[in-house]
Design an enzyme around this catalytic site. Structure first.
Site, PDB file in Angstrom:
ATOM      1  N   GLY A  79       0.821  -1.212   0.000  1.00 20.92           N
ATOM      2  CA  GLY A  79       0.000   0.000   0.000  1.00 20.92           C
ATOM      3  C   GLY A  79       0.848   1.252   0.000  1.00 20.92           C
ATOM      4  O   GLY A  79       0.358   2.359   0.242  1.00 20.92           O
ATOM      5  N   ASP A  82       4.594   3.942  -5.320  1.00 22.86           N
ATOM      6  CA  ASP A  82       5.824   3.973  -6.103  1.00 22.86           C
ATOM      7  C   ASP A  82       6.962   4.454  -5.215  1.00 22.86           C
ATOM      8  O   ASP A  82       7.234   5.655  -5.112  1.00 22.86           O
ATOM      9  CB  ASP A  82       5.644   4.886  -7.320  1.00 22.86           C
ATOM     10  CG  ASP A  82       6.848   4.877  -8.256  1.00 22.86           C
ATOM     11  OD1 ASP A  82       7.864   4.246  -7.903  1.00 22.86           O
ATOM     12  OD2 ASP A  82       6.768   5.497  -9.324  1.00 22.86           O
ATOM     13  N   LYS A  95       8.977 -12.180  -0.008  1.00 24.95           N
ATOM     14  CA  LYS A  95       8.341 -13.114  -0.938  1.00 24.95           C
ATOM     15  C   LYS A  95       9.229 -14.342  -1.137  1.00 24.95           C
ATOM     16  O   LYS A  95       8.751 -15.479  -1.205  1.00 24.95           O
ATOM     17  CB  LYS A  95       8.088 -12.415  -2.277  1.00 24.95           C
ATOM     18  CG  LYS A  95       7.096 -13.124  -3.185  1.00 24.95           C
ATOM     19  CD  LYS A  95       5.703 -13.143  -2.568  1.00 24.95           C
ATOM     20  CE  LYS A  95       4.672 -13.740  -3.496  1.00 24.95           C
ATOM     21  NZ  LYS A  95       4.110 -12.775  -4.438  1.00 24.95           N
ATOM     22  N   ASP A 163       0.626 -10.501  -8.192  1.00 21.58           N
ATOM     23  CA  ASP A 163      -0.361  -9.496  -7.790  1.00 21.58           C
ATOM     24  C   ASP A 163      -1.652  -9.666  -8.587  1.00 21.58           C
ATOM     25  O   ASP A 163      -2.751  -9.440  -8.072  1.00 21.58           O
ATOM     26  CB  ASP A 163       0.180  -8.081  -8.015  1.00 21.58           C
ATOM     27  CG  ASP A 163       1.382  -7.787  -7.149  1.00 21.58           C
ATOM     28  OD1 ASP A 163       1.530  -8.459  -6.125  1.00 21.58           O
ATOM     29  OD2 ASP A 163       2.175  -6.913  -7.509  1.00 21.58           O
ATOM     30  N   GLY A 197      -7.793  -2.446 -10.776  1.00 19.16           N
ATOM     31  CA  GLY A 197      -6.355  -2.588 -10.915  1.00 19.16           C
ATOM     32  C   GLY A 197      -5.988  -3.941 -11.489  1.00 19.16           C
ATOM     33  O   GLY A 197      -6.840  -4.694 -11.976  1.00 19.16           O
TER      34      GLY A 197
END
Length: 760
Positions: A79, A82, A95, A163, A197
């Site tokens: 959240g 950039d 990850k 994502d 998105g």
């Protein structure tokens, strides 16, 4: 203060004991000059020449077959937006950690300083020969769509933007099952998707592949319903634009069967929920705040099937159910891509797993007597151990059938066994133990709370919702330490020596004296004992004023356990208590008994230690396989020590024939299933897995072995766990770390839960 402490704790976690969360370790021997001559020059030339002759040999002679790149340019990080490639690195390392602990996949995280699509694609293409697969992460839309499309077309290894597709796969599995429960046809249901998105677009595509009718789908962005007359539509949004005369989310939800939320918190009202069709399916997946609060939603409509992205509510849509296992299956058949067939295979495999009988260890973790397919269980839990051997085979089969597998699997049973062998790590078991404790936190007494490390452990337990700490010690010291570590919670602090505890001291001393007055204890002695924190804390548990206790961090084990032995009764049939310690090895949990209490146990003692340990193992939903250790193998040596072990085994075989136990046996044979199958096929331990419980012939051998393994291998541990008492009281070792105290206290909570359950 709390926010500042949390910030510092997070920073310290990522900095110490070494920066970052992942590392590279050698997988081959490298101790001798001979080893190094094979690892590098001149021996390394041979695999180089073999690969030059046939590029496919790179999978045979290098780590490429189990190596995934997690790649980002930092343009859409969580959240945070950039924030750039360097700032994205902690997320990419995280990850990588998830890939490893859930599916045993190695990861290099790659942060690319390129926002231009062409430059990014060329960079990834240039480094692709290193990897067996590529996981794109946290790249903003619409560039993410073009980047993934081009890389999938131009590379011959699997590429997936998690994502987009992770949430799509998991939510599609949940949607499939939810619609089955309410008996609705996916081709006929009306679906509202709030959010436009990368994840929302990918979810919608997959729902259509699953059978949803595009004409029945309405998509909304921050401006409302995406309509064909909306200005400046991207190609992706235009695909889902409607010409219906609706403009707002509120209008779109009227009569809808399904709501998919991939937007922001609290944008759905109870009135909007009530306007939906009967048996509404609502996936409010915004994190950490869903589009509508879970409790508010189920209070508003009793017929709802509700899912969120949160772990504290049923039906968590969690990407970790998907990406580790999808890549595992793709790597294992050397797939050239992750195609739609493989994604749908993942959807069906995850959905089908939710319909199967849930293992007891999963029920235990989530505090459920019997999780079963229904409105509150439409997708598997993230800690379900079956994911590793149910999902990858489905992916692998889809890759083979769709023609993208370069290394087809023929022996599926052997493949499942190989997958099962990959899950032997401790982190998952610790998390499962913590999640189980959180279902019903118990009151845990800490008699040494005026020591900062103990207080830090109590702080962690409280903030994680694992336990309700009760702190014993001088209030002024504890309050000062609380301020030092930023602990602002109003935890109960008790000073047993204070005047305000006089009445409780008198009650405790009276109860103790009445029980021990014919054993040489006078009333004055009993009163003096109850001024000591260890005695006072133990009596709190005895009297039901607390549920558990953890002590011993600042004292030797004998001095810490002495008050407990004086005050707490043994369980029925137990003459001597014992302890076991859990060590989470690569082969799975290993229970070692007894490394702290019984110096030189008799044959009868060893048999009882084995029985008590087996009982503790079952508490974790694990079937015990018990090795009675010695320096001898089934009579190969004869001494007083080997005979007592042999006698203990004979007793257990005769009186407990259903228990998997054998010996006397050497430790290497006990834990190596291949060695025991080859040399002792007659043994009860010849079960293909080896022993998960090791009973040592004396304290010396147990303690030395445990301490060496713990320090050299750095295994995650829980213990020592006290066995044979009627109360959940456990004694940690002198100088134990905060993590070790947290783990033992978590176990103490679960122990107290078990005792409460058995008493009903």
């Amino acid at each position: 203060m709390k926010d500042s402490r949390k910030k510092n704790e997070a920073l310290d976690y990522h900095e110490f004991p070494q920066p970052g969360k992942i590392a590279i370790i050698p997988t081959k021997k490298h101790a001798s000059q001979h080893d190094l001559s094979l690892a590098y020059s001149p021996g390394v030339a041979e695999p180089c020449l073999a690969i030059a002759a046939d590029k496919n040999n790179v999978y045979k002679y290098t780590s490429k077959s189990n190596l995934v790149a997690v790649i980002s340019n930092g343009t859409a990080v969580l959240g945070l937006g950039d924030i750039g490639p360097e700032a994205s690195k902690p997320v990419m390392e995280g990850k990588g950690l998830l890939f490893k602990i859930f599916a045993d996949i190695d990861v290099f995280d790659i942060e690319v300083d390129a926002t231009d699509v062409d430059k990014f694609v060329e960079t990834v293409k240039a480094i692709a020969p290193t990897f067996g697969g590529i996981n794109l992460e946290d790249i903003k839309a619409p560039e993410a769509f073009e980047i993934e499309r081009r890389l999938k077309e131009e590379l011959d290894i699997p590429v997936m933007h998690d994502d987009q597709h992770g949430t799509a796969i998991i939510s599609a599995a949940a949607l499939k099952n939810a619609l089955e429960i309410v008996n609705k046809d996916i081709s006929k249901v009306k679906i509202v998707v709030n959010g436009a998105g990368a994840a929302a677009i990918s979810c919608t595509h997959l729902y259509i592949a699953l059978g949803a009718n595009p004409k029945n789908i309405v998509m909304c962005d921050s401006k409302g319903v995406i309509r064909k007359d909306s200005p400046n539509l991207t190609q992706q949004k235009a695909e889902f634009a409607t010409d219906r005369d609706i403009h707002t989310l509120q209008e779109a939800m009227q009569g809808a069967d399904v709501f998919i939320g991939l937007s922001k918190g609290n944008v759905v009202s109870p009135e909007m929920l009530l306007s939906m069709a009967k048996d509404a399916v609502v996936f409010a997946m915004a994190n950490p705040t869903p589009e509508i609060d879970y409790n508010l939603a189920i209070q508003t409509r009793q017929d709802i099937i509700m899912a969120t992205g949160r772990s504290d509510f049923p039906n968590q849509v969690n990407n970790v159910l998907g990406f580790p296992f999808i890549f595992r299956g793709a790597l294992d058949v050397r797939a050239t891509k992750i195609n739609e067939e493989m994604k749908l295979a993942a959807v069906h495999a995850i959905a089908d797993l939710a319909k199967k009988t849930v293992p007891e260890q999963v029920n235990l973790v989530y505090g459920a007597e019997n999780l079963s397919f229904g409105r509150n269980y439409i997708i598997p839990k993230p800690f379900d151990p079956r994911l590793i051997y149910e999902i990858p085979p489905a992916i692998a089969k889809a890759a083979i059938e769709s023609g993208v597998a370069q290394k087809p699997i023929t022996n599926w049973e052997a493949y499942r066994t190989e997958l099962m062998d990959r899950i032997g790590n401790g982190s998952k078991e610790i998390r499962m133990l913590q999640d189980r404790a959180k279902q019903n936190p118990k009151r845990v007494v800490f008699p040494e709370a005026d020591h900062i490390e103990v207080l830090k452990a109590a702080q962690r337990l409280h903030e994680d919702g694992v336990a309700i700490p009760i702190l014993l010690g001088r209030k002024d010291i504890i309050k000062e330490l609380k301020e030092e570590i930023g602990l602002t919670a109003d935890l109960q602090i008790i000073d047993p020596k204070s005047d305000e505890e006089k009445a409780r001291r008198e009650e405790f001393s009276r109860v103790y004296w009445e029980k021990h007055q014919r054993k040489g204890v006078i009333r004055l002695t009993a009163e003096r004992m109850m001024r000591e924190r260890s005695y006072f804390g133990t009596m709190m548990v005895n009297m039901g004023q607390a549920d558990a206790m953890v002590t011993g961090r600042t004292r030797s084990y004998p001095s810490a356990i002495r008050p407990i032995l004086e005050l707490v009764d043994k369980e029925k049939g137990v003459d001597r208590i014992a302890s076991t310690s859990i060590m989470f090895t690569k082969q799975g949990p290993l229970f070692l008994s007894d490394a702290t209490i019984n110096v030189n146990p008799t044959a009868e003692d060893l048999a009882n230690i084995a029985l008590m340990t087996a009982k503790a193992v079952k508490m974790f939903g694990i079937q015990p396989s018990v090795a009675m250790l010695s320096y001898s193998n089934f009579g190969s040596a004869d001494s007083e020590s080997t005979r007592k072990v042999r006698d203990a085994v004979a007793y257990l075989h005769k009186n407990h024939p259903d228990l998997v136990v054998d010996g006397e046996i050497q430790a290497d044979f006990a834990i190596n299933p291949e060695k025991i199958a080859r040399s002792f096929p007659f043994s009860k331990l010849n079960n293909g897995k080896g022993a998960n419980v090791l009973i040592f012939p004396n304290l010396e051998s147990a303690n030395i072995t445990y301490k060496i393994m713990k320090e050299i291998e750095k295994f995650e541990t829980v213990g020592p766990i006290t066995l044979g008492l009627t109360k959940a009281i456990h004694v940690t070792t002198l100088g134990s770390t905060v993590d070790e105290m947290v783990n033992l206290a978590t176990l103490a909570v679960v122990d107290a839960q078990e005792r409460e359950y058995r008493s009903k």
